[in-house]
Design an enzyme around this catalytic site. Sequence first.
Site, PDB file in Angstrom:
ATOM      1  N   LYS A 292       0.847  -1.197   0.000  1.00 42.03           N
ATOM      2  CA  LYS A 292       0.000   0.000   0.000  1.00 42.03           C
ATOM      3  C   LYS A 292       0.880   1.244   0.000  1.00 42.03           C
ATOM      4  CE  LYS A 292      -3.841   0.255   2.352  1.00 42.03           C
ATOM      5  NZ  LYS A 292      -4.880   0.220   3.400  1.00 42.03           N
ATOM      6  N   GLU A 378     -19.218  -8.686   9.097  1.00 39.92           N
ATOM      7  CA  GLU A 378     -20.270  -8.091   9.912  1.00 39.92           C
ATOM      8  C   GLU A 378     -21.253  -9.128  10.442  1.00 39.92           C
ATOM      9  OE1 GLU A 378     -18.556  -4.953   7.334  1.00 39.92           O
ATOM     10  OE2 GLU A 378     -19.350  -6.962   6.949  1.00 39.92           O
ATOM     11  N   ARG A 406     -25.305  -5.556   6.048  1.00 42.84           N
ATOM     12  CA  ARG A 406     -24.807  -6.864   5.632  1.00 42.84           C
ATOM     13  C   ARG A 406     -25.120  -7.956   6.657  1.00 42.84           C
ATOM     14  NH1 ARG A 406     -19.926  -6.040   2.125  1.00 42.84           N
ATOM     15  NH2 ARG A 406     -18.860  -7.684   3.272  1.00 42.84           N
TER      16      ARG A 406
END
Length: 680
Positions: A292, A378, A406
């Site tokens: 990243k 979740e 979700r």
Amino acid sequence: MTVPTGIFDVTQPRPTLDSLKSPADLRRINAHDLQQVADELRAETINAVAVTGGHLGASLGVIELTVALHYVFDTPNDKLIWDVGHQAYPHKILTGRRDRIRTLRQGGGLSGFTKRSESEYDSFGAAHSSTSISAGLGMAVARDLKGANNNVIAVIGDGAISAGMAYEAMNNAGAMGRRLIVILNDNEMSIAPPVGAMSNYLARLLSSPTFMSLRDIGKQVAEHLPTFLKDRAAKAEELARGFVTGGTLFEELGFYYVGVVDGHDLNQLVPILENVREADIGPILVHVRTQKGKGYAPAEASNDKYHGVVKFDVATGKQNKTKSAAPSYTKVFGDYLVKEAQADDRIVAITAAMPSGTGVDVFAKAFPDRAFDVGIAEQHAVTFAAGLATQGFKPFAAIYSTFLQRAYDQIVHDVALQRLPVRFAIDRAGLVGADGPTHAGSFDVTYLGCLPDFVIMAAADEVELANMVATAAAIDDRPSAFRYPRGDGIGLPLPERGQPLEIGRGRIVREGNTVALVSLGGRLAECLKAADVLAAHGISTTVADARFAKPLDHDLLNRLAKNHELLITIEEGSIGGFGSYVLQYLTDAGALDQAGFKVRSMVLPDEFIDHDSPPAMYAKAGLDANGIVSKVFAAFGQKSEPMIARSADVAVSSAFGGVSERKRRMAEALQSSGSSNGNA
């Protein structure tokens, strides 16, 4: 820190990138020039995000991968799917949107995620994670049913692949055996040995047609061996590859595993992807290691802080963060949860891969053994919290409103149906600005409110949030939720500790006797502004903070209905929420049978509102002070121009006459202000 700018300077020419108007142009250049394309694309991405803000680190990590994918595959005929989509900025630049890239996440500009209506190169819209493999498998099956021969490529991050949906999709894809390519972009998790020359060599070897053919031949030969030899041969081959690649799990799911590949080495990426493109052996997973923030020192040094950025200075990397006198709602939640946990060791905090985004990082520093980050999961987070609740703990599940969607089945069956006291801290309630409709917290009051015995609160300011944290901690006989917006508080002095509220009781913020504005959540300040404008025209207005969407404050509603001619509910949520509950109650109570009494509700419009600044989005939705004033006038049969901008021009039609003495007085007050055009 000073960053050597070089080609990061926006004034520097980017001749190779300038020559590319589409991926078709990219595929015509010499492979030796691809690194130059990548270097210029990295510089362009940095400079664009410096202007607009956005997801920088993830996009910089996939520069070479993006170039290689569009170089090797025939996009858009070959379908390229970016999971989550926040790493797709380089993809947007290469696919004909470079001239608009500095409108990214701005009103009327490019979306910060992939969006099908924006470009034919965006094969699937994505802003939530872990959907790419499922969508890709659907596209692959559709391709086969149509008799086509295009490739389908799903790029999924190592964080996104932690979600159960990704494994459900891989399990299904492996069983089907369809030709599908999955690129695992591994930029953080230690799920494979370090990338080096040997692993690159092995990845290239494993992806070669010769090796694939030999492996296929080996499988065919093994089929004719006695069972015990066939099993041993398969286990030996699997074990050998597992030792050198780490791909045993994916192979068990039915994928041919290739990896680990250096995601920043185009000399490795391109031939491996070319090999994979030509292979016809069912689903393939290519494990690519990236970094990243690659190529930009500030982002490399702090990939968490540069995951999502505001506008920044390219030369120094310093972000232009505005200082606020008030803390963010997220920080208030974290701080006051710590205060509650200091007094009650049963309190635990749960987040789904968003510790800093939800304030759970603050809690984790204070109570590392009582904070749990379950990853992008979740559904698991909610049921995990339910399990804790069965054992007498007090779980706070801190999840963005848009992500909590979700886990709805788990909320219904594992929490509500069992009446377990799980506390849901719902961050990012309402409209959220640059992230747009995918991240808006529009529906939680509606989808939670229909569940029996659920306590639902919404904070109008930071003090109310502190009190609601304390209230939720005290609720031990049923589930509860409290929602709060993104951004900073309004600057109220905070108490030492939150005070539990009486369940189902609102508050009167301003007293009046003609119009009652009943706000749930963060629109209270706009209601007060509207009340000021109405007062300037002789309209006496009560402003109430409902605090609770469920249970409703029946006494408050009865009082307001009895003493006012117009009651308007205001909320930053969809139809079917607080306003609907109020209308249902007033209807059943007979309040709507009163002569001269009107009720209106103000909710988000029945559409997805595109990204913009939050004030602009709320203005479009009609949920700002101007919209509230206009609603009051419309309820009495009168049109009005925006009152905050033009509070002097007011006209009243005869619709006000003949209803009541109070309305006649209000009409006279309004008419006395005059009108310049007769249609204010």
